[in-house]
Design an enzyme around this catalytic site. Structure first.
Site, PDB file in Angstrom:
ATOM      1  N   THR A  21       0.941  -1.270  -0.075  1.00 38.66           N
ATOM      2  CA  THR A  21      -0.279  -0.060  -0.030  1.00 38.66           C
ATOM      3  C   THR A  21       0.915   1.506   0.052  1.00 38.66           C
ATOM      4  OG1 THR A  21      -2.045  -1.211   1.123  1.00 38.66           O
ATOM      5  CG2 THR A  21      -1.650   1.171   1.540  1.00 38.66           C
ATOM      6  N   SER A  65       1.138 -10.192  -0.178  1.00 41.53           N
ATOM      7  CA  SER A  65       0.733 -11.682  -0.589  1.00 41.53           C
ATOM      8  C   SER A  65       1.393 -12.318  -1.404  1.00 41.53           C
ATOM      9  CB  SER A  65      -0.726 -11.626  -0.746  1.00 41.53           C
ATOM     10  OG  SER A  65      -1.043 -10.708  -1.933  1.00 41.53           O
ATOM     11  N   THR A  96       1.539  -4.568   4.238  1.00 40.86           N
ATOM     12  CA  THR A  96       1.242  -4.606   5.560  1.00 40.86           C
ATOM     13  C   THR A  96       0.779  -6.132   5.825  1.00 40.86           C
ATOM     14  OG1 THR A  96      -0.948  -3.851   5.706  1.00 40.86           O
ATOM     15  CG2 THR A  96       0.916  -2.443   6.594  1.00 40.86           C
TER      16      THR A  96
HETATM   17  N1  ASP Z   1      -3.183  -4.089   2.497  1.00 46.15           N
HETATM   18  C1  ASP Z   1      -1.845  -4.340   1.962  1.00 46.15           C
HETATM   19  C2  ASP Z   1      -0.965  -3.208   2.540  1.00 46.15           C
HETATM   20  O1  ASP Z   1      -1.143  -2.796   3.603  1.00 46.15           O
HETATM   21  C3  ASP Z   1      -1.764  -4.793   0.677  1.00 46.15           C
HETATM   22  C4  ASP Z   1      -0.138  -5.614   0.829  1.00 46.15           C
HETATM   23  O2  ASP Z   1      -0.099  -6.109   1.852  1.00 46.15           O
HETATM   24  O3  ASP Z   1       0.491  -5.551  -0.104  1.00 46.15           O
HETATM   25  O4  ASP Z   1      -0.006  -2.862   1.869  1.00 46.15           O
END
Ligand code: ASP
Length: 349
Positions: A21, A65, A96
């Protein structure tokens, strides 16, 4: 010139970007996906100029992921190169979703003195209140700081400093998503100053070269009411080399799962963890069928405080380095039981 003099005396920090993100922006009508590289993230944060001399290196450009343990082995080698080349610290930006696994892998794989600080963002740069810039600044400040030397990999998020061994993502969207339920953060950042209030007494290490064999697949299953364990007999034939079980409570499963688990434990390592999200798996409190004493007596390995994803990281790295069964048990008992003061090192020095 005083300004130039100050600049050249700043510490050197290498920033690796991996996507997530913090690096994601929407494109046209499409939702956000990783697009920005380390140099763009650094260029957007002029405050870094007074923190460190930055070298920006794009390492991967993916949602977290997509990251693998193979990526972490390669990243650990890149970090060592950066440090050998003069970096005083390293900051890593990533998604994250898997930060709790990748930071734990780096905690095990990276043995140097220079701090390695992982961070990310919950709001992408196109959103009001984007948290990436503050998190990257905090990560660079900690990476540049002598207070973090010798601690290995750390996570900085929302002005808090967490140990990878304890940290978990606990919320899908909240900016304060990273928590260490057992211990709390070990430090914080205030007015641009990193503080470390608590220091771990030992550092564990697993050494794998960048050319290590492919990481063996380890299955991760969560027990739930009424589960009769019918997936379990297929695990070995599907090619899994180990299983991590997130059992109920202190380490419990429905009695129907006991026999297939006991059978599996004769063939591959089966690690017993808890799905609760905090606390140690019990060792000797309950004696009913499917209790922790029953499962441990049938050859399951005690996972200590490690949750399923972290236990899976540890087991996969051990299997990739050909650790024998006794070494796997020792690793879980020393890494999974902090406070026992025994540092685990593999291969043994
Ligand atoms: N929701 C995720 C992030 O906070 C997407 C990821 O992990 O790439 O970055």
């Amino acid at each position: 010139m005083p300004a130039a003099k100050a600049q050249t005396s700043l510490p050197r920090v290498t920033v690796f970007s991996t996507g997530g993100t913090i690096a994601s922006i929407p494109s046209g009508a499409s939702a956000a996906s990783p697009a920005l590289t380390a140099d763009q993230l650094v260029a957007a944060l002029p405050q870094l100029d007074s923190v460190a001399r930055i070298t920006a290196i794009p390492f991967r450009q993916v949602a977290s992921s997509e990251l693998t343990l193979g990526d972490m082995i390669a990243l650990a080698a890149e970090i060592e190169l950066a440090v050998a080349g003069g970096a005083d610290g390293v900051a890593i930006t990533q998604g994250t979703d898997t930060l709790e696994e990748t930071s734990f892998a780096l905690q095990l794989l990276y043995g140097g003195e220079a701090p390695v600080v992982l961070t990310g963002a919950m709001r992408n740069p196109a959103l009001p209140g984007a948290d990436g810039p503050a998190n990257l600044l905090g990560a660079a400040q900690l990476a540049a700081s002598p207070v973090a030397r010798g601690l290995g990999a750390l996570v900085v998020f929302n002005d808090e400093v967490h140990l990878p061994l304890f940290v978990r993502k606990t919320h899908t969207a909240n900016l304060a998503t990273f928590r260490s339920p057992l211990t709390g953060p070990i430090g914080w950042i205030v007015e641009n100053r990193p503080r470390i209030a608590l220091r771990p007494s030992v550092r564990h290490a697993i050494r794998l070269s960048a050319s290590a064999q492919a990481i063996p697949q380890v299955a991760l299953l969560k027990a739930a009411i009424g589960d009769d364990g019918r997936l379990l007999p297929s695990i070995v034939s599907m090619g899994y080399r180990g299983l991590v079980l997130e059992a109920m409570g202190g380490g419990h499963v429905p009695r129907a799962m006991v026999a297939p688990l006991a059978d599996l434990a004769q063939h591959i390592p089966v690690v017993l963890t808890s799905r609760t999200g905090a606390g140690e798996v019990l060792r000797g409190t309950y004696g009913f069928p499917g209790s922790e004493t029953d499962l441990l007596a049938r050859g399951l390995i005690h996972g200590g405080i490690l949750d399923g994803p972290k236990a899976r990281v540890l087991l996969a790295l051990l299997l990739a380095s050909d650790a024998p069964r006794e070494t796997i048990e020792t690793a879980f008992s020393s890494i999974g039981t902090p406070g026992t003061e025994s540092a685990f090192r593999w291969p043994a020095p």
